[in-house]
Write a protein that holds these residues in place. Structure first.
Motif, mmCIF file in Angstrom:
data_model
loop_
_atom_site.group_PDB
_atom_site.id
_atom_site.type_symbol
_atom_site.label_atom_id
_atom_site.label_comp_id
_atom_site.label_asym_id
_atom_site.label_seq_id
_atom_site.Cartn_x
_atom_site.Cartn_y
_atom_site.Cartn_z
ATOM 1 N N GLN A 110 0.845 -1.197 0.000
ATOM 2 C CA GLN A 110 0.000 0.000 0.000
ATOM 3 C C GLN A 110 0.877 1.242 0.000
ATOM 4 O O GLN A 110 1.934 1.261 0.619
ATOM 5 N N VAL A 111 0.408 2.265 -0.690
ATOM 6 C CA VAL A 111 1.140 3.519 -0.781
ATOM 7 C C VAL A 111 0.275 4.635 -0.217
ATOM 8 O O VAL A 111 -0.913 4.738 -0.544
ATOM 9 N N GLN A 112 0.849 5.450 0.634
ATOM 10 C CA GLN A 112 0.152 6.622 1.161
ATOM 11 C C GLN A 112 0.758 7.869 0.522
ATOM 12 O O GLN A 112 1.985 7.998 0.440
ATOM 13 N N LEU A 113 -0.123 8.765 0.110
ATOM 14 C CA LEU A 113 0.295 10.003 -0.547
ATOM 15 C C LEU A 113 -0.347 11.184 0.165
ATOM 16 O O LEU A 113 -1.556 11.190 0.395
ATOM 17 N N VAL A 114 0.461 12.187 0.471
ATOM 18 C CA VAL A 114 -0.041 13.375 1.154
ATOM 19 C C VAL A 114 0.442 14.609 0.405
ATOM 20 O O VAL A 114 1.650 14.846 0.312
ATOM 21 N N GLU A 115 -0.522 15.374 -0.113
ATOM 22 C CA GLU A 115 -0.187 16.590 -0.854
ATOM 23 C C GLU A 115 -0.152 17.800 0.063
ATOM 24 O O GLU A 115 -0.821 17.827 1.106
ATOM 25 N N SER A 116 0.564 18.812 -0.375
ATOM 26 C CA SER A 116 0.568 20.101 0.304
ATOM 27 C C SER A 116 0.949 21.175 -0.699
ATOM 28 O O SER A 116 1.453 20.858 -1.786
ATOM 29 N N GLY A 117 0.679 22.427 -0.352
ATOM 30 C CA GLY A 117 1.144 23.535 -1.175
ATOM 31 C C GLY A 117 0.091 24.245 -1.985
ATOM 32 O O GLY A 117 0.400 25.213 -2.684
ATOM 33 N N GLY A 118 -1.161 23.802 -1.933
ATOM 34 C CA GLY A 118 -2.189 24.505 -2.668
ATOM 35 C C GLY A 118 -2.505 25.846 -2.038
ATOM 36 O O GLY A 118 -1.985 26.202 -0.974
ATOM 37 N N GLY A 119 -3.353 26.620 -2.716
ATOM 38 C CA GLY A 119 -3.738 27.911 -2.186
ATOM 39 C C GLY A 119 -4.356 28.797 -3.239
ATOM 40 O O GLY A 119 -4.731 28.336 -4.320
ATOM 41 N N LEU A 120 -4.440 30.072 -2.906
ATOM 42 C CA LEU A 120 -5.023 31.086 -3.784
ATOM 43 C C LEU A 120 -3.898 31.945 -4.348
ATOM 44 O O LEU A 120 -3.038 32.422 -3.599
ATOM 45 N N VAL A 121 -3.923 32.139 -5.665
ATOM 46 C CA VAL A 121 -2.885 32.936 -6.323
ATOM 47 C C VAL A 121 -3.529 33.712 -7.454
ATOM 48 O O VAL A 121 -4.542 33.280 -8.029
ATOM 49 N N GLN A 122 -2.950 34.856 -7.778
ATOM 50 C CA GLN A 122 -3.449 35.642 -8.899
ATOM 51 C C GLN A 122 -2.945 35.068 -10.216
ATOM 52 O O GLN A 122 -1.895 34.409 -10.266
ATOM 53 N N ALA A 123 -3.690 35.330 -11.263
ATOM 54 C CA ALA A 123 -3.270 34.898 -12.595
ATOM 55 C C ALA A 123 -1.870 35.430 -12.894
ATOM 56 O O ALA A 123 -1.550 36.577 -12.577
ATOM 57 N N GLY A 124 -1.060 34.550 -13.474
ATOM 58 C CA GLY A 124 0.328 34.888 -13.749
ATOM 59 C C GLY A 124 1.285 34.500 -12.647
ATOM 60 O O GLY A 124 2.505 34.539 -12.838
ATOM 61 N N TYR B 200 -2.978 4.494 -6.613
ATOM 62 C CA TYR B 200 -2.849 5.199 -5.348
ATOM 63 C C TYR B 200 -3.073 6.693 -5.555
ATOM 64 O O TYR B 200 -2.543 7.284 -6.496
ATOM 65 N N TRP B 201 -3.846 7.266 -4.621
ATOM 66 C CA TRP B 201 -4.228 8.663 -4.745
ATOM 67 C C TRP B 201 -4.102 9.376 -3.407
ATOM 68 O O TRP B 201 -4.388 8.797 -2.356
ATOM 69 N N GLY B 202 -3.709 10.652 -3.474
ATOM 70 C CA GLY B 202 -3.748 11.489 -2.296
ATOM 71 C C GLY B 202 -5.140 12.066 -2.099
ATOM 72 O O GLY B 202 -6.059 11.804 -2.878
ATOM 73 N N GLN B 203 -5.277 12.881 -1.065
ATOM 74 C CA GLN B 203 -6.580 13.435 -0.718
ATOM 75 C C GLN B 203 -6.910 14.683 -1.524
ATOM 76 O O GLN B 203 -8.059 15.121 -1.546
ATOM 77 N N GLY B 204 -5.921 15.252 -2.182
ATOM 78 C CA GLY B 204 -6.142 16.430 -3.009
ATOM 79 C C GLY B 204 -5.838 17.719 -2.286
ATOM 80 O O GLY B 204 -5.963 17.812 -1.061
ATOM 81 N N THR B 205 -5.431 18.720 -3.062
ATOM 82 C CA THR B 205 -5.181 20.051 -2.525
ATOM 83 C C THR B 205 -5.752 21.079 -3.500
ATOM 84 O O THR B 205 -5.590 20.953 -4.718
ATOM 85 N N GLN B 206 -6.444 22.070 -2.958
ATOM 86 C CA GLN B 206 -7.139 23.054 -3.789
ATOM 87 C C GLN B 206 -6.165 24.107 -4.297
ATOM 88 O O GLN B 206 -5.391 24.678 -3.521
ATOM 89 N N VAL B 207 -6.255 24.370 -5.591
ATOM 90 C CA VAL B 207 -5.530 25.482 -6.212
ATOM 91 C C VAL B 207 -6.565 26.398 -6.846
ATOM 92 O O VAL B 207 -7.377 25.951 -7.664
ATOM 93 N N THR B 208 -6.554 27.648 -6.459
ATOM 94 C CA THR B 208 -7.486 28.630 -7.007
ATOM 95 C C THR B 208 -6.702 29.785 -7.599
ATOM 96 O O THR B 208 -5.873 30.385 -6.913
ATOM 97 N N VAL B 209 -6.962 30.065 -8.875
ATOM 98 C CA VAL B 209 -6.277 31.148 -9.575
ATOM 99 C C VAL B 209 -7.302 32.232 -9.887
ATOM 100 O O VAL B 209 -8.272 31.983 -10.616
ATOM 101 N N SER B 210 -7.097 33.399 -9.334
ATOM 102 C CA SER B 210 -8.032 34.497 -9.544
ATOM 103 C C SER B 210 -7.587 35.345 -10.734
ATOM 104 O O SER B 210 -6.400 35.497 -11.000
ATOM 105 N N SER B 211 -8.566 35.904 -11.414
ATOM 106 C CA SER B 211 -8.262 36.714 -12.612
ATOM 107 C C SER B 211 -8.073 38.165 -12.248
ATOM 108 O O SER B 211 -8.336 38.605 -11.151
#
Length: 116
Positions: free
Chosen positions: A1-15, A105-116
């Motif tokens: 079994q493989v465990q995966l843990v993501e990190s580093g997502g967040g809110l960022v402006q376009a570009g 195998y899949w991690g739980q996911g991390t949200q990335v939001t890019v604002s215009s």
């Protein structure tokens, strides 16, 4: 079994830029192909990038995103530059054996939001 843990997502402006990280455990890391997928609201999950012995990318991110891995640390990264609002999604780290084609195998996911 493989465990995966993501990190580093967040809110960022376009570009802008973000770097996602994924820590893997439970299996010999070098036996795994590592990848990133994403799923935007109302859309199917889609392939972004993968790295086994070399990297490959979806056309939509080629030239902007870079996948890398550190086998000594059991880590895979996704450096995302020149982000666009259409890159907004939940990003998932995934793994599969190098000799198989199914992503098991899949991690739980991390949200990335890019604002215009």
């Amino acid at each position: 079994q493989v465990q995966l843990v993501e990190s580093g997502g967040g809110l960022v402006q376009a570009g802008g830029s973000l770097r996602l990280s994924c820590a893997a455990s439970g299996r010999t890391f070098s036996d795994l192909t590592m990848g990133w997928f994403r799923q935007a609201p109302g859309k199917d999950r889609e392939f972004v990038a993968a790295f086994s012995f070399y990297a490959n990318y979806a056309d939509s991110v080629k030239g902007r995103f870079t996948i890398s891995r550190d086998n000594a640390k059991n880590m895979v990264y996704l450096q995302m530059n020149s982000l666009k609002p259409e890159d907004t999604a939940v990003y998932y780290c995934a793994a599969r054996r190098v000799d198989l084609s199914t992503w098991n195998y899949w991690g739980q996911g991390t949200q990335v939001t890019v604002s215009s």
